[in-house]
Structure formats: C-alpha cells, structure tokens
Design an enzyme around this catalytic site. Structure first.
Site, mmCIF file in Angstrom:
data_model
loop_
_atom_site.group_PDB
_atom_site.id
_atom_site.type_symbol
_atom_site.label_atom_id
_atom_site.label_comp_id
_atom_site.label_asym_id
_atom_site.label_seq_id
_atom_site.Cartn_x
_atom_site.Cartn_y
_atom_site.Cartn_z
ATOM 1 N N GLY A 54 0.775 -1.238 0.000
ATOM 2 C CA GLY A 54 0.000 0.000 0.000
ATOM 3 C C GLY A 54 0.807 1.288 0.000
ATOM 4 N N GLU A 109 3.898 4.316 5.987
ATOM 5 C CA GLU A 109 2.670 3.538 5.767
ATOM 6 C C GLU A 109 1.662 4.364 4.969
ATOM 7 O OE1 GLU A 109 1.343 0.724 6.039
ATOM 8 O OE2 GLU A 109 1.743 -0.305 7.919
ATOM 9 N N ASP A 110 0.824 3.687 4.196
ATOM 10 C CA ASP A 110 -0.301 4.374 3.564
ATOM 11 C C ASP A 110 -1.399 4.644 4.586
ATOM 12 O OD1 ASP A 110 -0.663 1.621 3.750
ATOM 13 O OD2 ASP A 110 -1.980 1.509 2.020
ATOM 14 N N ASP A 113 -4.817 1.530 10.550
ATOM 15 C CA ASP A 113 -6.254 1.272 10.724
ATOM 16 C C ASP A 113 -6.467 0.723 12.140
ATOM 17 O OD1 ASP A 113 -8.833 0.200 10.530
ATOM 18 O OD2 ASP A 113 -8.637 -0.255 8.416
ATOM 19 N N LYS A 141 -7.105 5.832 10.766
ATOM 20 C CA LYS A 141 -8.518 5.667 11.163
ATOM 21 C C LYS A 141 -8.534 5.486 12.676
ATOM 22 C CE LYS A 141 -10.435 3.177 7.172
ATOM 23 N NZ LYS A 141 -10.999 1.861 6.780
ATOM 24 N N VAL A 163 -11.749 2.776 2.037
ATOM 25 C CA VAL A 163 -11.104 3.692 1.091
ATOM 26 C C VAL A 163 -10.200 2.944 0.116
ATOM 27 C CG1 VAL A 163 -11.198 5.845 2.392
ATOM 28 C CG2 VAL A 163 -9.395 4.217 2.902
ATOM 29 N N ASP A 169 -5.874 -0.686 -1.973
ATOM 30 C CA ASP A 169 -6.509 -1.575 -2.952
ATOM 31 C C ASP A 169 -7.926 -2.002 -2.581
ATOM 32 O OD1 ASP A 169 -5.508 -3.246 -0.777
ATOM 33 O OD2 ASP A 169 -6.103 -4.929 -2.053
ATOM 34 N N ARG A 175 -5.225 0.378 -6.876
ATOM 35 C CA ARG A 175 -4.147 1.106 -6.200
ATOM 36 C C ARG A 175 -3.680 2.294 -7.044
ATOM 37 N NH1 ARG A 175 -2.240 -2.244 -1.941
ATOM 38 N NH2 ARG A 175 -2.354 -4.468 -2.374
#
Ligand code: PRP
Length: 184
Positions: A54, A109-110, A113, A141, A163, A169, A175
C-alpha cells in the site's frame, strides 16, 4: 449491452465511489510533511522504510519532497489479503536488507487502521535498537484502533470507511487511482 469497462473506470464514472481526498489535497499535505521531515532529520541521514504494497505511491511522492540525505528500504507485510477486515495476524512477506542498529528509522505507511501492523513493525524494528523509530502515515482511522499507537507525521485523520486509491486496494486492484475514494 455488454459492459467492458474495468473496475478502474467504474470507480471514476459509476458514482459508486466518491472522492475523499483529491490529488491536489494529497499533494499539498505531502509537501508539508516533506518540509517537516527535512527540518527534523537534517543531519540524521534517516532510513525510510516503505511498507508494501500500500505504501509504494506515498513513499515515492514523499521522498521527492524531502530535501536532505536519506536512504530507502522496503518491507512487505499483509494482514488483510483480499478481505475488507483485518485477519488479526500480520504476516511478513519480504524483510528489509538495511542494517538499522543505531540508525534513525522512519516507517512509511499508507494507512494505520487497527494499529496491528504498526504494533508488529514497532516490535520488529525495535529489537534492533535503532537510534530512533518513528512512523509517517498518509492516513489514520483513529476510531478503528485496537491498540495504542502514535504517528509522528500524519497526513489525514479519516472516518472509519472503506477507502481505495493512491496505493490502497480493493482486492489488489485500484491502487493506481490518483485520488482516494470512499464507497458510499
Ligand atoms: C494495509 C496497509 C497497512 C495495514 C494497516 O496493508 O497498507 O500496512 O493494512 O492496517 P492495520 O492498522 O489494521 O494493521 P494490507 O495488509 O492490506 O496489505 P497491502 O498494503 O499489500 O494492501
């Protein structure tokens, strides 16, 4: 009528997804993060560790807004696979090659979560006693956190929604969408 459109085109044209963060918003925020990191790490020659898959687009854009010496490496982990919720266990699929002992480490990191990947990476890298260990994440998040974590350089706090795009993805595709979309 046969619909030959790709998933990519459906996201853009079906109205099933809406833009949460546009290319311009993402770019402006990454530019700011790059400035902050350049200022804080000016003499530190950090190793930036991108988390695949990601994080690949964010990493590539971010490093070009950082105007100091730095090194890059990558780790590949997975806990979601093709699912929309975490499996709860993080698997490492590719390790880093860099020697990180006594080095300044920035993990890129993307999204954070549940925080389980963050926890896994903190433990893993912490064992090698780096000089410092901090996280950069484009998204967080917070409402979905299962563990305590702290992201030093955060792009955006987002609601607990599904998302995709800009590295994130849906079943391994989408992506390559330049903006971040949320499913309505
Ligand atoms: C995603 C994302 C983070 C992690 C965050 O990876 O890239 O690494 O989940 O979620 P968490 O805070 O709940 O652990 P994923 O396992 O989907 O693999 P991918 O990056 O290859 O899509």
């Amino acid at each position: 009528m046969l619909d030959n459109r790709s998933e990519f085109e459906r996201v853009l044209y079906d109205g099933k997804f809406r833009i949460l963060l546009s290319e311009e918003q993402i770019d402006a925020r990454i530019r700011e993060l790059g400035k902050e990191i350049s200022r804080d790490y000016r003499t530190k020659n950090p190793i930036m560790i991108g988390v695949l898959n990601g994080g690949f687009i964010f990493m590539a854009d971010l490093v070009r807004y950082i105007e100091i010496d730095l090194e890059v490496d990558f780790i590949k982990i997975s806990s979601y696979g093709d699912a929309t919720t975490t499996s709860g266990s993080v698997k490492m699929l590719k390790d880093i090659n860099a020697e990180i002992r006594n080095r300044h480490i920035l993990v890129v990191e993307d999204i954070v979560d549940t925080g389980l990947s963050f926890q896994f990476l903190t433990k893993k890298f912490g064992k090698f006693e780096p000089a410092s260990l901090e996280f950069v994440s484009l998204l967080q998040k917070k409402d979905n956190a299962r563990v305590d974590y702290h992201i030093k350089y955060l792009g955006f706090d987002i609601p607990n929604e599904y998302v995709v795009g800009y590295g994130l993805d849906h079943k391994q595709i989408l992506r390559n969408l330049p903006s971040i979309y949320v499913m309505d």
